[in-house]
Design a protein around this motif. Sequence first.
Motif, PDB file in Angstrom:
ATOM      1  N   SER A  33       0.795  -1.227   0.000  1.00 61.09           N
ATOM      2  CA  SER A  33       0.000   0.000   0.000  1.00 61.09           C
ATOM      3  C   SER A  33       0.829   1.280   0.000  1.00 61.09           C
ATOM      4  CB  SER A  33      -0.932   0.014   1.210  1.00 61.09           C
ATOM      5  OG  SER A  33      -0.185   0.141   2.409  1.00 61.09           O
ATOM      6  N   ARG A  57       2.208   2.487   2.589  1.00 62.68           N
ATOM      7  CA  ARG A  57       2.099   3.087   3.922  1.00 62.68           C
ATOM      8  C   ARG A  57       3.025   2.374   4.896  1.00 62.68           C
ATOM      9  NH1 ARG A  57      -4.399   3.968   4.458  1.00 62.68           N
ATOM     10  NH2 ARG A  57      -4.520   5.485   2.767  1.00 62.68           N
ATOM     11  N   LYS A  58       3.568   3.141   5.827  1.00 68.77           N
ATOM     12  CA  LYS A  58       4.466   2.600   6.836  1.00 68.77           C
ATOM     13  C   LYS A  58       3.691   2.404   8.134  1.00 68.77           C
ATOM     14  CE  LYS A  58       8.566   4.707   4.855  1.00 68.77           C
ATOM     15  NZ  LYS A  58       9.714   5.589   5.080  1.00 68.77           N
ATOM     16  N   HIS A  59       3.438   1.156   8.481  1.00 71.78           N
ATOM     17  CA  HIS A  59       2.754   0.819   9.727  1.00 71.78           C
ATOM     18  C   HIS A  59       3.794   0.351  10.741  1.00 71.78           C
ATOM     19  CE1 HIS A  59      -1.344   1.109   8.159  1.00 71.78           C
ATOM     20  NE2 HIS A  59      -0.843   0.618   7.042  1.00 71.78           N
TER      21      HIS A  59
END
Length: 76
Positions: A45, A47-49
């Motif tokens: 995605s 995104r950095k989780h």
Amino acid sequence: MTRCNHTNLALIPENRPRVRCRHCHLTIEVKELGDGYCPECFESSGRKHYAFEPVATDTTGPSRYRCEDCGVVIEA
């Protein structure tokens, strides 16, 4: 059945500390979290989780060995 005598054994390392991403549920070793974010979430995605939960590891079990000749795993 195999005719291997299992004379070429390698110790399989014990479980190392692992964490599970709270977003995608990827389970990964702590040492593999280079930048601290989930690589799977970032790849899928962008995104950095950073939210992880520890995964319990069983270190009380028997030692495990793998025969380098035939690949069988032996618990001792």
